[in-house]
Write a protein that holds these residues in place. Structure first.
Motif, PDB file in Angstrom:
ATOM      1  N   UNK A  97      39.600  32.157  22.456  1.00 25.78           N
ATOM      2  CA  UNK A  97      40.496  31.462  23.641  1.00 25.78           C
ATOM      3  C   UNK A  97      39.592  31.372  24.729  1.00 25.78           C
ATOM      4  N   UNK A  98      39.508  30.351  25.530  1.00 19.77           N
ATOM      5  CA  UNK A  98      38.917  30.368  26.805  1.00 19.77           C
ATOM      6  C   UNK A  98      40.270  29.928  27.798  1.00 19.77           C
ATOM      7  N   UNK A  99      39.918  30.515  29.029  1.00 20.80           N
ATOM      8  CA  UNK A  99      40.965  30.180  30.067  1.00 20.80           C
ATOM      9  C   UNK A  99      42.049  30.928  30.113  1.00 20.80           C
ATOM     10  N   UNK A 100      42.401  31.756  29.132  1.00 17.72           N
ATOM     11  CA  UNK A 100      43.958  32.501  29.162  1.00 17.72           C
ATOM     12  C   UNK A 100      43.833  33.485  29.759  1.00 17.72           C
ATOM     13  N   UNK A 101      44.842  33.671  30.900  1.00 19.75           N
ATOM     14  CA  UNK A 101      44.693  34.722  31.758  1.00 19.75           C
ATOM     15  C   UNK A 101      44.957  36.277  31.295  1.00 19.75           C
ATOM     16  N   UNK A 102      45.535  35.961  29.757  1.00 18.87           N
ATOM     17  CA  UNK A 102      45.834  37.508  29.239  1.00 18.87           C
ATOM     18  C   UNK A 102      45.206  37.880  28.149  1.00 18.87           C
ATOM     19  N   UNK A 103      44.657  36.768  27.099  1.00 22.44           N
ATOM     20  CA  UNK A 103      44.118  37.025  25.935  1.00 22.44           C
ATOM     21  C   UNK A 103      42.920  36.303  25.875  1.00 22.44           C
ATOM     22  N   UNK A 104      41.823  37.041  25.273  1.00 26.45           N
ATOM     23  CA  UNK A 104      42.020  38.254  24.535  1.00 26.45           C
ATOM     24  C   UNK A 104      41.730  39.430  25.051  1.00 26.45           C
ATOM     25  N   UNK A 105      42.036  39.703  26.585  1.00 23.54           N
ATOM     26  CA  UNK A 105      41.785  40.760  27.183  1.00 23.54           C
ATOM     27  C   UNK A 105      42.809  41.582  26.845  1.00 23.54           C
ATOM     28  N   UNK A 129      35.903  48.987  27.808  1.00 23.82           N
ATOM     29  CA  UNK A 129      34.745  48.364  28.665  1.00 23.82           C
ATOM     30  C   UNK A 129      34.817  46.986  28.507  1.00 23.82           C
ATOM     31  N   UNK A 130      35.280  46.108  27.377  1.00 23.08           N
ATOM     32  CA  UNK A 130      35.022  44.844  27.206  1.00 23.08           C
ATOM     33  C   UNK A 130      36.288  44.288  27.747  1.00 23.08           C
ATOM     34  N   UNK A 131      37.353  45.123  27.713  1.00 22.91           N
ATOM     35  CA  UNK A 131      38.702  44.394  28.443  1.00 22.91           C
ATOM     36  C   UNK A 131      38.492  44.568  29.783  1.00 22.91           C
ATOM     37  N   UNK A 132      37.983  45.534  30.304  1.00 21.51           N
ATOM     38  CA  UNK A 132      37.703  45.430  31.828  1.00 21.51           C
ATOM     39  C   UNK A 132      36.741  44.357  32.191  1.00 21.51           C
ATOM     40  N   UNK A 133      35.855  44.018  31.566  1.00 22.86           N
ATOM     41  CA  UNK A 133      34.642  43.101  32.016  1.00 22.86           C
ATOM     42  C   UNK A 133      35.454  41.717  31.892  1.00 22.86           C
ATOM     43  N   UNK A 134      36.561  41.437  30.893  1.00 22.85           N
ATOM     44  CA  UNK A 134      37.350  40.428  30.939  1.00 22.85           C
ATOM     45  C   UNK A 134      38.117  40.195  31.981  1.00 22.85           C
ATOM     46  N   UNK A 135      38.839  41.340  32.530  1.00 21.90           N
ATOM     47  CA  UNK A 135      39.731  41.280  33.484  1.00 21.90           C
ATOM     48  C   UNK A 135      38.877  41.058  34.862  1.00 21.90           C
ATOM     49  N   UNK A 136      37.727  41.708  35.080  1.00 21.70           N
ATOM     50  CA  UNK A 136      36.882  41.324  36.200  1.00 21.70           C
ATOM     51  C   UNK A 136      36.414  39.889  36.397  1.00 21.70           C
ATOM     52  N   UNK A 137      36.202  39.339  35.202  1.00 25.57           N
ATOM     53  CA  UNK A 137      35.629  37.859  35.112  1.00 25.57           C
ATOM     54  C   UNK A 137      36.816  36.915  35.632  1.00 25.57           C
ATOM     55  N   UNK A 138      38.235  37.197  35.202  1.00 24.13           N
ATOM     56  CA  UNK A 138      39.416  36.658  35.570  1.00 24.13           C
ATOM     57  C   UNK A 138      40.066  36.890  37.071  1.00 24.13           C
ATOM     58  N   UNK A 139      39.345  37.657  37.616  1.00 31.89           N
ATOM     59  CA  UNK A 139      40.085  38.284  38.850  1.00 31.89           C
ATOM     60  C   UNK A 139      41.247  39.067  38.497  1.00 31.89           C
ATOM     61  N   UNK A 140      41.489  39.506  37.460  1.00 30.61           N
ATOM     62  CA  UNK A 140      42.782  40.558  37.474  1.00 30.61           C
ATOM     63  C   UNK A 140      42.716  41.658  37.663  1.00 30.61           C
TER      64      UNK A 140
END
Length: 557
Positions: A97-105, A129-140
């Protein structure tokens, strides 16, 4: 034309209806999450509600909603196997999924939690580490700190206290900056800081944090982690050697803790009892920790100390079976710690700390634009210089080792006539008091001792060799020091090393042995003693020598 307009209207109405359905399902999962994550809702009730929603989501064929349903099933499930299966399904439906603010994070993070509960620290850290990189990418920012907290937990387990404190303080500052603080999370941050401070002996800081945690209960009128702070202060009192006060505090709170926290509390409770001479109570609690390890097959590294007490107690009781059991348990614990935490050390540094350092370095370079070229060029030249020096050093070291190896082989293969030593005793002031005929007789007997390979006897002593060569220990020591030009221990070890070098060269069976087995064949009590003796005599490691022997034999074939 009318048909075309009719078709267009129907298509438009269908899109509106689909959009409404989409909004309804989307809103429903938000409401469902809020409801089922309420601790007051029984797990069975929550499961029924989630399964009902999952069926609707599957009918809509919307992967992001199906994934969310499986995510909720995983969160609410207490069975580790099912929890893992549900989160794997959540990842399957959301990972693309692309553009989702919560998943797959969130799915990756919860997968990390699931793996941590299964003691798979390697997998857990990777997913964090993967979850943090996704959170950082979307500014969460909130979720970034959520992950930082969990990485801080792993750093604490490793004993990297300074780095863990830094992460927890970042999380603390973030919570304090929010208008609506998450009190439960804030309490947990304080609890981790308190634990680190007593583990690292910072008793004053620990007490200050414990007081802050206890005061939270008074402000919020909720217990929360109140008893955790009470127990931590008890542990802190143990470190201050106030054992009776320590026991009082720990016993007040220990029954209210989670099982894993109870194990840590029991360690310090047992140590306080032990310090007060109440050995029976202490041993009982140490055994409780052993039961916890048997149940979970995981142990916080400091808890291994309980086995040292249990082994010591078994020795004092002369109970060899118990001593063996606890020794084997300790070996298993150490093996588990080595397997899990060795990976964590390497991975936290390579996959977490280094990227963080690289990011900081890049920010600094951006700030210092005027010096950018000089820094890059200087860094490259420095790296090239270091690499060059390392290559030269390794090349010379390799040559040096090869020369030593060749010399050892040449000396080992040279056939020399054995010459009887006929030194004049009068020329040897060290043994002036020994008749030269006795000296010669002892030397002859030593020659026989060497030929019959008595030196391979494990832990052979000077007294035993003196008996074999028909003399006393004092005479034998002086003769060996004078004529062999080495002390007794070096004399025996050198004979063993020469023997083993010959065996490794000419006996293919020895080339299949481990270093431990070779050491035992040579009469050494342990591999460490063999390693030291071999390196002292040859300048090489036994593993290197054995490897070169194998290579030379392969070339001959």
């Amino acid at each position: 034309m009318r048909k075309l307009l009719l078709f267009g209207c129907l298509f438009f109405i269908g899109m509106i209806l689909h959009s409404q359905e989409k909004d309804i399902l989307g809103d429903e999962v938000i409401a469902l999450k809020k409801k089922v994550l309420d601790r007051k809702v029984p797990i069975e009730t929550a499961a029924i509600l989630i399964y009902d929603y999952l069926e609707k989501a599957q009918q809509s064929n919307r992967k992001e909603l199906i994934g969310r349903a499986y995510y909720l099933l995983s969160v609410k499930n207490t069975d580790l196997q099912k929890k893992a299966q549900f989160i794997d399904s959540a990842l399957f439906y959301t990972k693309e999924i692309k553009g989702d603010s919560l998943f797959p994070m969130k799915a990756y993070f919860h997968k990390g939690v699931s793996l941590r509960l299964e003691n798979d620290y390697q997998g857990a850290l990777d997913k964090y580490i993967l979850a943090e990189s996704l959170a950082k990418a979307i500014g969460n920012t909130g979720y970034q700190h959520h992950v930082k907290f969990n990485i801080g937990l792993l750093k604490r387990r490793l004993g990297n206290y300074e780095e863990a404190v830094k992460l927890f303080k970042e999380c603390q500052a973030y919570e304090e900056s929010k208008k609506d603080m998450n009190v439960a999370r804030y309490e947990n941050i304080l609890f981790q800081l308190s634990s680190i401070y007593y583990e690292s002996g910072q008793v004053a800081k620990c007490s200050a944090i414990n007081l802050q945690g206890i005061q939270l209960k008074l402000k919020k009128d909720k217990l929360g982690l109140y008893y955790n702070f009470v127990v931590n202060e008890g542990i802190n009192l143990h470190i201050k050697e106030q054992y009776e006060s320590s026991i009082d505090s720990i016993e007040k709170g220990v029954i209210h803790l989670k099982e894993s926290h109870q194990a840590i509390a029991n360690l310090y409770l047992a140590k306080s009892y032990y310090a007060l001479g109440k050995k029976e109570k202490a041993v009982f609690l140490f055994k409780e920790i052993d039961s916890f390890f048997n149940k979970t097959q995981d142990l916080f590294p400091p808890l291994r100390e309980s086995y040292e007490y249990l082994i010591k107690n078994a020795k004092e009781e002369k109970d060899k079976e118990q001593q063996l059991y606890y020794t084997e348990q300790l070996l298993e614990v150490d093996s588990m710690i080595h397997a899990n935490y060795k990976y964590l050390v390497n991975t936290i540094v390579k996959k977490y700390d280094i990227p963080e350092l690289i990011e900081s370095r890049n920010n600094l370079i951006t700030d210092l634009k005027n010096d950018k070229k000089q820094i890059i060029i200087g860094s490259i030249l420095l790296v090239l210089l270091i690499v060059g020096l390392m290559l030269v050093y390794n090349y010379k070291l390799k040559q040096k080792y090869q020369k030593r190896y060749n010399l050892i082989i040449a000396q080992s293969n040279t056939i020399t006539e054995e010459i009887t030593i006929t030194k004049d005793a009068e020329l040897q002031p060290v043994i002036k008091d020994i008749d030269k005929d006795i000296v010669q007789e002892v030397l002859d007997q030593l020659d026989k001792f060497e030929q019959e390979k008595h030196y391979l006897t494990n832990q052979i002593s000077l007294k035993e060799v003196a008996k074999i060569v028909n003399t006393n220990s004092k005479y034998l020591s002086k003769i060996i020091n004078s004529y062999k030009e080495k002390n007794f221990a070096t004399y025996i070890n050198d004979l063993r090393i020469d023997y083993l070098i010959d065996r490794m060269q000419h006996d293919p069976i020895y080339r299949k042995y481990t270093i431990r087995a070779i050491a035992e064949e040579g009469g050494f009590s342990n591999p460490e003693g063999f390693f030291r003796a071999f390196q002292k005599k040859t300048g090489l490691k036994p593993s290197y020598f054995l490897k070169k022997i194998k290579e030379s034999q392969q070339k001959k074939q």
